[in-house]
Design an enzyme around this catalytic site. Structure first.
Site, PDB file in Angstrom:
ATOM      1  N   HIS A 181       0.840  -1.205   0.000  1.00 36.49           N
ATOM      2  CA  HIS A 181       0.000   0.000   0.000  1.00 36.49           C
ATOM      3  C   HIS A 181       0.878   1.260   0.000  1.00 36.49           C
ATOM      4  O   HIS A 181       0.694   2.160  -0.823  1.00 36.49           O
ATOM      5  CB  HIS A 181      -0.903  -0.025   1.240  1.00 36.49           C
ATOM      6  CG  HIS A 181      -1.784   1.172   1.401  1.00 36.49           C
ATOM      7  ND1 HIS A 181      -3.115   1.172   1.048  1.00 36.49           N
ATOM      8  CD2 HIS A 181      -1.535   2.416   1.896  1.00 36.49           C
ATOM      9  CE1 HIS A 181      -3.645   2.364   1.318  1.00 36.49           C
ATOM     10  NE2 HIS A 181      -2.706   3.133   1.831  1.00 36.49           N
ATOM     11  N   GLU A 182       1.834   1.303   0.923  1.00 37.00           N
ATOM     12  CA  GLU A 182       2.687   2.494   1.022  1.00 37.00           C
ATOM     13  C   GLU A 182       3.578   2.638  -0.207  1.00 37.00           C
ATOM     14  O   GLU A 182       3.890   3.755  -0.624  1.00 37.00           O
ATOM     15  CB  GLU A 182       3.527   2.462   2.309  1.00 37.00           C
ATOM     16  CG  GLU A 182       2.724   2.441   3.609  1.00 37.00           C
ATOM     17  CD  GLU A 182       1.679   3.550   3.733  1.00 37.00           C
ATOM     18  OE1 GLU A 182       1.869   4.632   3.139  1.00 37.00           O
ATOM     19  OE2 GLU A 182       0.653   3.335   4.408  1.00 37.00           O
ATOM     20  N   HIS A 206       1.719   4.708  -2.705  1.00 35.24           N
ATOM     21  CA  HIS A 206       1.820   6.145  -2.414  1.00 35.24           C
ATOM     22  C   HIS A 206       3.180   6.684  -2.856  1.00 35.24           C
ATOM     23  O   HIS A 206       3.275   7.737  -3.491  1.00 35.24           O
ATOM     24  CB  HIS A 206       1.672   6.396  -0.905  1.00 35.24           C
ATOM     25  CG  HIS A 206       0.264   6.378  -0.401  1.00 35.24           C
ATOM     26  ND1 HIS A 206      -0.718   7.196  -0.907  1.00 35.24           N
ATOM     27  CD2 HIS A 206      -0.320   5.656   0.601  1.00 35.24           C
ATOM     28  CE1 HIS A 206      -1.857   6.983  -0.243  1.00 35.24           C
ATOM     29  NE2 HIS A 206      -1.640   6.052   0.666  1.00 35.24           N
ATOM     30  N   GLU A 210      -4.763   8.000  -2.741  1.00 35.40           N
ATOM     31  CA  GLU A 210      -5.253   6.724  -2.200  1.00 35.40           C
ATOM     32  C   GLU A 210      -5.554   5.735  -3.318  1.00 35.40           C
ATOM     33  O   GLU A 210      -5.424   4.521  -3.134  1.00 35.40           O
ATOM     34  CB  GLU A 210      -6.495   6.979  -1.335  1.00 35.40           C
ATOM     35  CG  GLU A 210      -6.932   5.817  -0.473  1.00 35.40           C
ATOM     36  CD  GLU A 210      -5.971   5.459   0.660  1.00 35.40           C
ATOM     37  OE1 GLU A 210      -6.186   4.400   1.297  1.00 35.40           O
ATOM     38  OE2 GLU A 210      -5.003   6.210   0.910  1.00 35.40           O
TER      39      GLU A 210
END
Length: 499
Positions: A269-270, A273, A299
């Site tokens: 997920h990170e 980003h 997001e």
């Protein structure tokens, strides 16, 4: 590389903006260090330092010379798209900074500091009454903030726009209407038919931190994450991404010692980003158009990597050998076991523990309550019961205590009303981008299976990342895929994946 900023007024603006950028850079370093390295008792001096830097940045942004230059630039007709982006971003920042009187900013800062302490105590003791008066104050401040900012249709619009430029309540209402009408029956069917489990023995398997550190580093290396040159991976209580600039982006993950998919999916997920920040046009360095354009678009990038790639069969099969090599208990499990474990669906009281299918109902609940808080005469005392009723209606479960209901999130204590919908925007857009990327990369799944991520990264760079903040979110999306956000894509993705 061709110089994109040609206009003399824009060059003057950017020369002055560099100081504002430098303060932001320093604040990012201090914020990252606070989470990763700082000893606990350093918080007093750190918060004072950060507060003073915020004041300095605010003063520079609203300095008459700077404001006059931006006003002058607004009247220029011969600007290119990059220069127009600079003017739009700064004009918006100045408008928001000017909207709030200094005494209001001070009141918000003091109230949210005290409210956060009250929330922590209320949650620890499971006693809503300790937070209730503070929540009433937060609601009152949110209403006043909306009036200062101004709005066309309803007060909640003003707060949404703070976090997602151009977002209106009617947009959020529209996306949730689709999810309530179409996703809710799908969820019921998924739970009934049981193609994916509600729980899995892998959730309870314990691991040593160094085992999963090796797995996470292997995954990031396959993704082409530039560790050591432009990026870092560290550990914090709550995983996050911060960028100090286009050439210095840092992510964190967590290791809880059990339920290993949590650390993998947090890291993936990170990474999503971070990739957004790393793939910006380098000519935007030191300018206000560097960085992701909004929380929702940001997001969408993290959810794309976490949900579309990270929970796919192909990704699970790709990482299975390295899991087997590092986790002794994996000899008892097949790739199919791991895939099912990565895709558990079960209603949960806690938003941050929710699976992909149920997650958006947690956001719908918060949206409904926030809208009532800001638009109508609703008091904090009414909220716990309303929360529990809505949770029962949407997910069929009723919280037994405040800490698994109204007190679970810190956002309201921080005064962040209007923030939650950006999470759902990100989730919906990730599915929409997936169906569009498949048109250009039909063998998308094969690419994931072979760890050939470069074409996927290149597509995201070309369509989203390289533009930084030049265009507002809705315009960027239109340019990238030729249409507005559409919740139907996510419904389709859930249907194809889980049924």
């Amino acid at each position: 590389m061709e110089e994109v900023f040609q206009n003399e007024t824009i060059k003057q603006i950017l020369a002055k903006y560099r100081r504002i950028w430098a303060i932001g850079h320093a604040q990012s370093v201090l914020g990252w260090d606070l989470e990763v390295n700082m000893p606990k008792e350093g918080i007093l001096e750190r918060s004072v330092a950060q507060g003073e830097l915020s004041v300095l940045s605010h003063e520079l942004l609203l300095h008459p010379e700077f404001v006059n230059l931006v006003e002058k630039a607004k009247g220029l007709e011969n600007l290119n798209e990059y220069e127009r982006g600079i003017v739009r971003v700064l004009d918006r920042s100045i408008r928001i900074a000017r909207a709030f009187p200094p005494e209001f900013i001070r009141e918000v800062s003091e109230t949210t500091s005290l409210a956060t302490k009250a929330w922590e105590e209320a949650k620890a003791k499971d006693d809503f009454s300790k937070f209730e008066p503070w929540l009433d104050k937060i609601i009152s401040l949110a209403k006043r903030a909306a009036e200062y900012l101004g709005y066309e249709e309803e007060p909640y619009d003003a707060l949404l726009d703070l976090y997602e430029e151009g977002l209106r309540t009617r947009d959020v209402e529209k996306m949730f209407e689709v999810l309530e009408k179409k996703l809710k029956p799908l969820l019921d069917k998924i739970l009934e038919e049981g193609k994916v489990p509600r729980e899995h023995p892998l959730e309870k398997e314990k691991y040593e931190r160094e085992w999963m550190e090796r797995v996470n580093l292997w995954i990031l290396q396959k993704f082409g994450f530039p560790l050591g040159t432009r990026a870092r991976l560290d550990v914090s209580a709550h995983p996050f991404t911060t960028e100090f600039g286009i050439r210095d982006v840092r992510i964190t993950t967590r290791y809880e010692g059990y339920d290993f998919r949590r650390t993998i999916l947090s890291t993936v997920h990170e990474f999503g980003h971070a990739l957004y920040e790393l793939q910006q046009d380098e000519r935007f360095m030191f300018t206000p158009i560097a960085g992701g354009v909004s929380l929702g678009i940001h997001e969408s990038q993290s959810r794309f990597w976490e949900n579309i790639i990270g929970r796919s069969k192909e990704f699970v099969e790709l990482i299975y050998p390295v899991l087997k090599e590092n986790l002794p208990f994996m000899s008892n499990y097949t790739p199919e076991d791991v895939y099912l474990y990565f895709n558990i669906v079960r209603p949960d009281f806690i938003r941050t523990e929710a699976d992909v299918v149920t997650y958006n109902f947690h956001i719908l609940l918060r949206f409904k309550l926030e809208r009532l808080m800001v638009s109508e005469e609703i008091k904090a005392k009414d909220l716990p019961e309303m929360w529990n009723d809505e949770m029962e209606r949407l997910l069929g479960i009723r919280p037994r205590k405040y800490s698994e209901g109204i007190l679970q999130d810190i956002h309201w204590a921080h005064g962040s009303i209007g923030y939650f919908p950006t999470y759902t925007i990100g989730t919906l857009l990730s599915a929409q981008l997936y169906y569009h990327i498949k048109k250009d990369i039909p063998d998308f799944e094969e690419k994931v299976a072979k760890a050939e991520f470069d074409p996927i990264k290149a597509w995201l760079r070309e369509k989203i990342h390289r533009w930084g903040s030049i265009y507002p979110p809705k315009e960027l999306l239109k340019k990238a895929i030729g249409e507005d956000m559409d919740a139907e894509y996510f419904v389709r993705w859930v249907k194809e994946k889980y049924l």
